[in-house]
Design a protein around this motif. Structure first.
Motif, PDB file in Angstrom:
ATOM      1  N   GLY A 187       1.104  -1.258  -0.009  1.00 29.14           N
ATOM      2  CA  GLY A 187       0.042   0.158  -0.107  1.00 29.14           C
ATOM      3  C   GLY A 187       0.832   1.290   0.005  1.00 29.14           C
ATOM      4  O   GLY A 187       0.405   1.954  -0.494  1.00 29.14           O
ATOM      5  N   TRP A 188       2.095   1.440   0.362  1.00 33.00           N
ATOM      6  CA  TRP A 188       2.730   2.165   0.882  1.00 33.00           C
ATOM      7  C   TRP A 188       3.261   2.541  -0.806  1.00 33.00           C
ATOM      8  O   TRP A 188       3.660   3.616  -0.946  1.00 33.00           O
ATOM      9  CB  TRP A 188       3.438   2.273   1.987  1.00 33.00           C
ATOM     10  CG  TRP A 188       4.677   3.115   1.920  1.00 33.00           C
ATOM     11  CD1 TRP A 188       5.694   4.072   1.721  1.00 33.00           C
ATOM     12  CD2 TRP A 188       6.212   2.591   2.348  1.00 33.00           C
ATOM     13  NE1 TRP A 188       6.187   4.509   1.823  1.00 33.00           N
ATOM     14  CE2 TRP A 188       7.429   3.373   2.304  1.00 33.00           C
ATOM     15  CE3 TRP A 188       6.770   1.106   3.382  1.00 33.00           C
ATOM     16  CZ2 TRP A 188       9.173   3.637   2.851  1.00 33.00           C
ATOM     17  CZ3 TRP A 188       8.318   1.181   3.376  1.00 33.00           C
ATOM     18  CH2 TRP A 188       9.074   2.623   3.574  1.00 33.00           C
ATOM     19  N   ALA A 235       1.107   4.440  -2.815  1.00 31.03           N
ATOM     20  CA  ALA A 235       0.250   5.238  -2.597  1.00 31.03           C
ATOM     21  C   ALA A 235       1.788   6.686  -3.018  1.00 31.03           C
ATOM     22  O   ALA A 235       1.826   7.491  -3.163  1.00 31.03           O
ATOM     23  CB  ALA A 235       0.382   5.603  -1.167  1.00 31.03           C
ATOM     24  N   THR A 236       2.862   5.453  -2.953  1.00 30.96           N
ATOM     25  CA  THR A 236       4.205   6.038  -3.626  1.00 30.96           C
ATOM     26  C   THR A 236       4.548   6.228  -4.939  1.00 30.96           C
ATOM     27  O   THR A 236       4.322   7.225  -5.535  1.00 30.96           O
ATOM     28  CB  THR A 236       5.411   5.890  -2.963  1.00 30.96           C
ATOM     29  OG1 THR A 236       4.887   5.970  -1.453  1.00 30.96           O
ATOM     30  CG2 THR A 236       6.535   6.190  -3.685  1.00 30.96           C
ATOM     31  N   SER A 237       3.744   5.254  -5.930  1.00 31.06           N
ATOM     32  CA  SER A 237       3.765   5.770  -7.211  1.00 31.06           C
ATOM     33  C   SER A 237       2.381   6.665  -7.514  1.00 31.06           C
ATOM     34  O   SER A 237       3.410   7.343  -8.348  1.00 31.06           O
ATOM     35  CB  SER A 237       3.282   4.023  -7.612  1.00 31.06           C
ATOM     36  OG  SER A 237       4.104   3.244  -7.257  1.00 31.06           O
ATOM     37  N   ILE A 238       1.611   6.375  -6.996  1.00 32.45           N
ATOM     38  CA  ILE A 238       0.437   7.475  -7.429  1.00 32.45           C
ATOM     39  C   ILE A 238       1.140   9.145  -7.459  1.00 32.45           C
ATOM     40  O   ILE A 238       1.217  10.224  -7.813  1.00 32.45           O
ATOM     41  CB  ILE A 238      -0.728   6.816  -6.742  1.00 32.45           C
ATOM     42  CG1 ILE A 238      -1.130   6.307  -6.915  1.00 32.45           C
ATOM     43  CG2 ILE A 238      -1.357   8.802  -6.484  1.00 32.45           C
ATOM     44  CD1 ILE A 238      -2.494   5.607  -6.363  1.00 32.45           C
ATOM     45  N   MET A 239       1.819   9.419  -6.205  1.00 32.46           N
ATOM     46  CA  MET A 239       2.261  10.481  -5.634  1.00 32.46           C
ATOM     47  C   MET A 239       3.605  10.932  -6.783  1.00 32.46           C
ATOM     48  O   MET A 239       3.811  11.785  -7.967  1.00 32.46           O
ATOM     49  CB  MET A 239       2.931  10.494  -4.325  1.00 32.46           C
ATOM     50  CG  MET A 239       2.046  10.519  -3.341  1.00 32.46           C
ATOM     51  SD  MET A 239       2.761  10.959  -1.966  1.00 32.46           S
ATOM     52  CE  MET A 239       3.415   9.336  -1.626  1.00 32.46           C
ATOM     53  N   SER A 286       1.743  11.334  -9.965  1.00 29.68           N
ATOM     54  CA  SER A 286       1.008  13.431 -10.094  1.00 29.68           C
ATOM     55  C   SER A 286       2.289  14.223 -10.349  1.00 29.68           C
ATOM     56  O   SER A 286       2.413  15.310 -10.824  1.00 29.68           O
ATOM     57  CB  SER A 286       0.423  13.452  -8.596  1.00 29.68           C
ATOM     58  OG  SER A 286       0.117  14.551  -8.147  1.00 29.68           O
ATOM     59  N   SER A 289      10.222   1.119   0.260  1.00 33.99           N
ATOM     60  CA  SER A 289       8.192   0.018   0.197  1.00 33.99           C
ATOM     61  C   SER A 289       8.329  -1.022  -0.194  1.00 33.99           C
ATOM     62  O   SER A 289       7.979  -2.682  -0.233  1.00 33.99           O
ATOM     63  CB  SER A 289       7.308   0.780  -0.430  1.00 33.99           C
ATOM     64  OG  SER A 289       7.196   1.306  -1.492  1.00 33.99           O
TER      65      SER A 289
END
Length: 88
Positions: free
Chosen positions: A14-15, A18-22, A25, A71
């Motif tokens: 999950g971490w 989330a980092t991939s999405i950031m 972005s 991660s």
């Protein structure tokens, strides 16, 4: 005991997501087209682009680069330990 390590591995995944999405972005704000349908195929390319851009801007890789690497490595270690405990 193995269940604990599998849960920790899932938290690490999950971490990583989330980092991939950031990271995507960050790249999107800098004009790089992100194709979310092919997200899994191109994430490593985008991580490399993120690293390159942040090195050009600050002289060192950005914190999301290290977060991404850590991660997924932590998730791998927890999964392997979970498997070892499950087998024994």
């Amino acid at each position: 005991m193995s269940t604990l390590f599998f849960i920790l591995a899932l938290i690490s995944v999950g971490w990583g997501i989330a980092t991939s999405i950031m990271i995507t972005s960050f790249l999107s704000k800098r004009g790089i087209k992100i194709n979310f349908l092919l997200f899994r195929l191109f994430i490593f390319k985008w991580v490399g682009q993120y690293r390159k851009i942040t090195i050009e801007e600050t002289g060192k890789p950005g914190p999301l680069f290290y977060s991404f690497i850590a991660s997924w490595n932590v998730a791998l270690v927890f999964a392997i330990v979970g498997i070892v405990f499950k087998v024994t």
